[in-house]
Design a protein around this motif. Structure first.
Motif, PDB file in Angstrom:
ATOM      1  N   THR A 118      26.749  40.437 -53.191  1.00 56.36           N
ATOM      2  CA  THR A 118      25.823  39.559 -52.474  1.00 56.36           C
ATOM      3  C   THR A 118      24.428  39.620 -53.081  1.00 56.36           C
ATOM      4  O   THR A 118      23.750  38.592 -53.248  1.00 56.36           O
ATOM      5  CB  THR A 118      25.763  39.950 -50.992  1.00 56.36           C
ATOM      6  OG1 THR A 118      27.062  39.796 -50.407  1.00 56.36           O
ATOM      7  CG2 THR A 118      24.767  39.080 -50.237  1.00 56.36           C
ATOM      8  N   MET A 119      23.993  40.818 -53.456  1.00 53.83           N
ATOM      9  CA  MET A 119      22.670  40.979 -54.034  1.00 53.83           C
ATOM     10  C   MET A 119      22.583  40.333 -55.423  1.00 53.83           C
ATOM     11  O   MET A 119      21.555  39.733 -55.771  1.00 53.83           O
ATOM     12  CB  MET A 119      22.314  42.454 -54.132  1.00 53.83           C
ATOM     13  CG  MET A 119      22.104  43.123 -52.782  1.00 53.83           C
ATOM     14  SD  MET A 119      21.590  44.833 -52.950  1.00 53.83           S
ATOM     15  CE  MET A 119      20.010  44.608 -53.753  1.00 53.83           C
ATOM     16  N   LEU A 120      23.640  40.437 -56.197  1.00 52.42           N
ATOM     17  CA  LEU A 120      23.645  39.796 -57.512  1.00 52.42           C
ATOM     18  C   LEU A 120      23.455  38.290 -57.371  1.00 52.42           C
ATOM     19  O   LEU A 120      22.633  37.685 -58.065  1.00 52.42           O
ATOM     20  CB  LEU A 120      24.968  40.097 -58.242  1.00 52.42           C
ATOM     21  CG  LEU A 120      25.222  41.539 -58.673  1.00 52.42           C
ATOM     22  CD1 LEU A 120      26.634  41.677 -59.247  1.00 52.42           C
ATOM     23  CD2 LEU A 120      24.197  42.007 -59.698  1.00 52.42           C
ATOM     24  N   GLY A 137      26.733  36.044 -66.902  1.00 54.15           N
ATOM     25  CA  GLY A 137      27.180  36.930 -65.840  1.00 54.15           C
ATOM     26  C   GLY A 137      26.167  37.997 -65.472  1.00 54.15           C
ATOM     27  O   GLY A 137      25.226  38.287 -66.216  1.00 54.15           O
ATOM     28  N   LEU A 138      26.393  38.605 -64.302  1.00 48.75           N
ATOM     29  CA  LEU A 138      25.580  39.699 -63.790  1.00 48.75           C
ATOM     30  C   LEU A 138      26.522  40.852 -63.457  1.00 48.75           C
ATOM     31  O   LEU A 138      27.509  40.664 -62.724  1.00 48.75           O
ATOM     32  CB  LEU A 138      24.808  39.282 -62.535  1.00 48.75           C
ATOM     33  CG  LEU A 138      23.782  38.153 -62.662  1.00 48.75           C
ATOM     34  CD1 LEU A 138      24.466  36.778 -62.679  1.00 48.75           C
ATOM     35  CD2 LEU A 138      22.787  38.206 -61.515  1.00 48.75           C
ATOM     36  N   TYR A 139      26.234  42.039 -63.991  1.00 45.44           N
ATOM     37  CA  TYR A 139      27.132  43.193 -63.861  1.00 45.44           C
ATOM     38  C   TYR A 139      26.459  44.317 -63.069  1.00 45.44           C
ATOM     39  O   TYR A 139      25.242  44.503 -63.128  1.00 45.44           O
ATOM     40  CB  TYR A 139      27.502  43.723 -65.244  1.00 45.44           C
ATOM     41  CG  TYR A 139      28.133  45.101 -65.215  1.00 45.44           C
ATOM     42  CD1 TYR A 139      29.507  45.255 -65.087  1.00 45.44           C
ATOM     43  CD2 TYR A 139      27.342  46.250 -65.295  1.00 45.44           C
ATOM     44  CE1 TYR A 139      30.086  46.530 -65.044  1.00 45.44           C
ATOM     45  CE2 TYR A 139      27.902  47.519 -65.240  1.00 45.44           C
ATOM     46  CZ  TYR A 139      29.278  47.653 -65.111  1.00 45.44           C
ATOM     47  OH  TYR A 139      29.842  48.898 -65.057  1.00 45.44           O
ATOM     48  N   ALA A 140      27.296  45.092 -62.373  1.00 47.41           N
ATOM     49  CA  ALA A 140      26.823  46.326 -61.735  1.00 47.41           C
ATOM     50  C   ALA A 140      28.002  47.278 -61.571  1.00 47.41           C
ATOM     51  O   ALA A 140      29.142  46.858 -61.356  1.00 47.41           O
ATOM     52  CB  ALA A 140      26.189  46.037 -60.381  1.00 47.41           C
ATOM     53  N   GLY A 141      27.716  48.564 -61.687  1.00 42.37           N
ATOM     54  CA  GLY A 141      28.705  49.595 -61.372  1.00 42.37           C
ATOM     55  C   GLY A 141      28.235  50.317 -60.125  1.00 42.37           C
ATOM     56  O   GLY A 141      27.090  50.806 -60.082  1.00 42.37           O
ATOM     57  N   ALA A 178      24.075  51.503 -63.524  1.00 43.66           N
ATOM     58  CA  ALA A 178      23.946  50.462 -64.544  1.00 43.66           C
ATOM     59  C   ALA A 178      24.054  49.086 -63.903  1.00 43.66           C
ATOM     60  O   ALA A 178      24.986  48.826 -63.127  1.00 43.66           O
ATOM     61  CB  ALA A 178      25.030  50.614 -65.611  1.00 43.66           C
ATOM     62  N   THR A 179      23.112  48.220 -64.206  1.00 46.93           N
ATOM     63  CA  THR A 179      23.182  46.825 -63.777  1.00 46.93           C
ATOM     64  C   THR A 179      22.398  45.982 -64.771  1.00 46.93           C
ATOM     65  O   THR A 179      21.330  46.385 -65.233  1.00 46.93           O
ATOM     66  CB  THR A 179      22.626  46.638 -62.350  1.00 46.93           C
ATOM     67  OG1 THR A 179      22.751  45.258 -61.970  1.00 46.93           O
ATOM     68  CG2 THR A 179      21.183  47.070 -62.240  1.00 46.93           C
ATOM     69  N   TYR A 180      22.930  44.834 -65.117  1.00 44.33           N
ATOM     70  CA  TYR A 180      22.289  43.982 -66.125  1.00 44.33           C
ATOM     71  C   TYR A 180      22.890  42.584 -66.043  1.00 44.33           C
ATOM     72  O   TYR A 180      23.903  42.346 -65.367  1.00 44.33           O
ATOM     73  CB  TYR A 180      22.489  44.548 -67.533  1.00 44.33           C
ATOM     74  CG  TYR A 180      23.940  44.801 -67.906  1.00 44.33           C
ATOM     75  CD1 TYR A 180      24.752  43.777 -68.396  1.00 44.33           C
ATOM     76  CD2 TYR A 180      24.492  46.074 -67.782  1.00 44.33           C
ATOM     77  CE1 TYR A 180      26.078  44.018 -68.734  1.00 44.33           C
ATOM     78  CE2 TYR A 180      25.810  46.320 -68.112  1.00 44.33           C
ATOM     79  CZ  TYR A 180      26.605  45.296 -68.595  1.00 44.33           C
ATOM     80  OH  TYR A 180      27.930  45.526 -68.922  1.00 44.33           O
TER      81      TYR A 180
END
Length: 442
Positions: free
Chosen positions: A348-350, A333-337, A318-320
């Motif tokens: 870093t990629m976000l 914001g930018l999220y990732a699990g 999940a990423t959004y």
């Protein structure tokens, strides 16, 4: 195109506005006591959703009252002078209806979905709850335990926890940085007297908005609301104007001027990370640009975050990205699990995707795709009475205007690639905070 409803300035008792959209009719009336009633009659529907909105949320709590707003959401279902908690539940169960409530940072809403024939009952019960809640001391203590369990459940959800910590990191000591439900210490410590004071101050005719959509008749609903609130002891004969809408003047008190790095230890298998900063206020003119930016960056399976982090590199399920606006302030914001060992790489990629958006902007294809996605989502999202009721309440309390669907679509379609690039550059230049929740050392 249907008539635009400029809700600002239409606050005199008896003021009424009408408009139609796809066969539906929207009307607004201000009762003498300041109560606002908005309806959207949807031809052919046999159901309706009725909501009672109060413009008070967790940001409005003063010292000694923290947690009171969420406490009241629970306690209003626990009984009135005329009804027990069981009576309230049975009233809706007996007709196959649904009743619930939601607390936000800036408003609270009590709502019910019922058949059109049962709208008078729903109005009567919800009005009784609004005007005549007993806040019984024994029930309050019981509910204190229930709320603590609810907060514990949220603490056990690492994604929820990451979002709570993110708001606190970006907004700092500003009231919007506090958790909506209150902290365990606040809930344990707030006395009944404080909750009662909060209730008596904020639950008043001039703060109440009643919104309904579906099989409703506006004139009948206005009469039903007036009768039900009067029966509960509210004096609607005294002329009064609605409480002014929340100011949207920029706010910065308590907001950190530098990025904050937060690590929360949880013995879990996956890291939950959010990188972000302050965003736009709820009424910022660029909010439609923000919806396009968000769609391109992380709003779908074709978005940049999903394609780069999940599809190409397999670093997350999940990423959004997300944006939330409030009065005078907002967050982005930018999220990732991801696997804990890849957390730094993902963070870093976000940040790199946000920077790339700020530097290079978006393509014509991305703009067209996001506009199509948002347009379809807007129309499909208004296919039920609950979403239309919410649109009425939010327009009245937050925006001060009610756009037709056609007007909203036009605003989305008017966003340009340069608009998106400029907003991305603005966001990318702001202080960035990072929150990590996972098996890390704090």
């Amino acid at each position: 195109m249907s008539q635009h409803l400029p809700l600002v300035g239409a606050d005199q008792p008896g003021a009424e506005l009408t408009a139609g959209q796809d066969g539906a009719t929207i009307r607004r009336t201000v009762l003498p006591g300041g109560v606002r009633v908005l309806t959207e009659h949807m031809p052919g529907l046999r159901s309706a959703t009725v909501g009672a909105w109060v413009g008070v949320g967790s940001r409005d709590e003063t010292d000694g009252h923290h947690g009171s707003t969420h406490f009241l959401e629970h306690l209003l279902f626990k009984g009135t002078a005329r009804r027990s908690a069981l009576d309230i539940a049975e009233a809706f169960d007996a007709v196959g209806g649904e009743a619930n409530a939601a607390t936000g940072k800036e408003h609270t809403c009590y709502y019910a979905r019922v058949l059109d024939a049962d709208v008078p009952m729903a109005v009567d019960v919800v009005s009784d709850m609004m005007t005549s809640a007993r806040l019984d001391p024994d029930e309050l203590e019981t509910e204190r335990g229930v709320i603590l369990e609810e907060l514990a459940m949220a603490e056990d959800d690492p994604a929820d926890l990451a979002h709570e910590r993110f708001a606190a990191a970006v907004l700092g000591s500003h009231p919007l940085g506090r958790p909506i439900g209150g902290t365990p210490d606040a809930i344990r410590g707030v006395p009944r007297e404080a909750v009662w004071e909060h209730y008596r101050w904020h639950y008043r005719p001039e703060t109440l908005v009643v919104a309904a959509a579906g099989g409703v008749d506006h004139d009948r609903l206005v009469d039903q609301v007036g009768e039900a609130l009067s029966a509960g002891g509210w004096d609607l004969t005294v002329p009064a104007s609605p409480r002014p809408r929340r100011s949207d003047a920029p706010e910065s008190d308590g907001v950190p001027t530098e990025g904050v790095d937060v690590t929360v230890h949880r013995p879990i298998e996956q890291a939950n990370v959010i990188l972000g900063t302050t965003g736009l206020s709820a009424t910022d003119e660029r909010r439609f640009t923000m919806t396009v930016l968000n769609a391109v960056l992380g709003g779908s399976m074709s978005s940049r975050l999903f394609q780069e982090i999940r599809e190409k590199r397999g670093l997350a399920y999940a990423t959004y990205s997300f944006a939330q606006g409030h009065g005078g302030l907002g967050t982005f914001g930018l999220y990732a699990g991801c696997t804990p060992g890849r957390t730094d790489e993902v963070v870093t990629m976000l940040g790199a995707e946000l920077d790339r958006l700020a530097e290079d902007g978006i393509t014509v294809a991305e703009l067209d795709r996001s506009v199509g996605q948002l347009s379809g989502g807007l129309v499909l999202g208004l296919e039920d009475t609950g979403s239309r009721m919410s649109r009425l309440g939010r327009s009245e309390l937050v925006l001060g205007e009610l756009m037709t669907v056609d007007e909203s679509l036009e605003r989305i379609r008017s966003v340009t690639r340069e608009d998106v690039r400029e907003l991305a550059a603005d966001l990318a230049a702001r202080p960035r905070s990072v929150v990590r929740v996972g098996p890390f050392t704090e």
